[in-house]
Design a protein around this motif. Structure first.
Motif, PDB file in Angstrom:
ATOM      1  N   LYS A  32       0.870  -1.159   0.000  1.00  0.00           N
ATOM      2  CA  LYS A  32       0.000   0.000   0.000  1.00  0.00           C
ATOM      3  C   LYS A  32       0.914   1.217   0.000  1.00  0.00           C
ATOM      4  N   VAL A  33       0.990   1.869  -1.138  1.00  0.00           N
ATOM      5  CA  VAL A  33       1.900   2.992  -1.308  1.00  0.00           C
ATOM      6  C   VAL A  33       1.137   4.154  -1.938  1.00  0.00           C
ATOM      7  N   HIS A  34       1.657   5.335  -1.770  1.00  0.00           N
ATOM      8  CA  HIS A  34       1.030   6.528  -2.342  1.00  0.00           C
ATOM      9  C   HIS A  34       1.465   6.686  -3.793  1.00  0.00           C
ATOM     10  N   SER A  35       0.510   6.817  -4.669  1.00  0.00           N
ATOM     11  CA  SER A  35       0.839   6.957  -6.084  1.00  0.00           C
ATOM     12  C   SER A  35       1.691   8.207  -6.330  1.00  0.00           C
ATOM     13  N   ILE A  36       1.395   9.283  -5.636  1.00  0.00           N
ATOM     14  CA  ILE A  36       2.125  10.544  -5.853  1.00  0.00           C
ATOM     15  C   ILE A  36       3.594  10.405  -5.424  1.00  0.00           C
ATOM     16  N   PHE A  51       7.296   5.070 -12.862  1.00  0.00           N
ATOM     17  CA  PHE A  51       5.964   5.056 -12.261  1.00  0.00           C
ATOM     18  C   PHE A  51       5.124   6.232 -12.756  1.00  0.00           C
ATOM     19  N   LYS A  52       5.748   7.362 -12.974  1.00  0.00           N
ATOM     20  CA  LYS A  52       5.000   8.514 -13.485  1.00  0.00           C
ATOM     21  C   LYS A  52       4.366   8.167 -14.830  1.00  0.00           C
ATOM     22  N   LYS A  53       5.147   7.544 -15.709  1.00  0.00           N
ATOM     23  CA  LYS A  53       4.608   7.138 -17.015  1.00  0.00           C
ATOM     24  C   LYS A  53       3.481   6.123 -16.859  1.00  0.00           C
ATOM     25  N   LYS A  54       3.679   5.162 -15.963  1.00  0.00           N
ATOM     26  CA  LYS A  54       2.662   4.130 -15.767  1.00  0.00           C
ATOM     27  C   LYS A  54       1.358   4.717 -15.237  1.00  0.00           C
ATOM     28  N   PHE A  55       1.452   5.642 -14.285  1.00  0.00           N
ATOM     29  CA  PHE A  55       0.239   6.255 -13.743  1.00  0.00           C
ATOM     30  C   PHE A  55      -0.436   7.154 -14.782  1.00  0.00           C
TER      31      PHE A  55
END
Length: 169
Positions: free
Chosen positions: A12-16, A25-29
């Protein structure tokens, strides 16, 4: 952060937070339309296998500790795990961590020397491992039998062999 023993494969991690530390991760989100939203992202084992097939949960634990805390201990990890961590960090585009782990291996010269053929081959398959490549070149210049008598000699990339042959020492 892993939940508990029963949920050891769920993070459980923060997307930001992931987005701000990793261009990957930025690209994936952005691809899934979650960019900029500050909510939790559940990272489950089937996602891991599907999207991050090279990253074990042990390594992902270290990466999450690094992303959230900026530091972690390498003393508890075997050198082969640390090398896998280097590869995974590169895959997730964690540039500072990649650089730090390369220097760690250069300082830990004995492990690098005893695994030079494997490390050398891998370093030429990954563009961002210049520090490791240079160190392996130095080791191979001093101990050429490490590479030329290796079982994996035939699988070295062409540019790795050219790099060795171009050395004047």
């Amino acid at each position: 952060m892993a939940f508990n023993e029963d949920d050891a494969n769920i993070y459980k991690v923060h997307s930001i937070i992931l987005q701000s530390h990793s261009p990957y991760f930025k690209k994936k989100f952005e691809e899934i339309g979650w960019w900029g939203r500050n909510f939790y992202f559940l990272f489950v084992d089937y996602v891991n296998l599907e999207k991050f097939h090279n990253i074990s949960f042990k390594i992902f634990d270290v990466i999450i500790k690094y992303i959230y805390g900026g530091k972690f201990s390498l003393e508890e990890l075997e050198n082969s795990i640390i090398f896998d961590l280097l590869i995974s960090s590169n895959e997730l585009e964690l540039g500072k961590l990649v650089e730090h782990l390369q220097y760690y291996h250069v300082v830990n010269h004995a492990w690098l020397k005893s695994n030079a053929a494997q490390v050398y081959r891998t370093s030429y398959q990954v563009q961002n491992f210049k520090i490791i490549q240079d160190s392996c070149n130095d080791i191979i210049a001093k101990y050429p039998n490490i590479i030329f008598e290796s079982e994996n000699f035939h699988s070295l990339p062409e540019d790795a062999l050219i790099s060795i042959l171009k050395r004047d020492d």
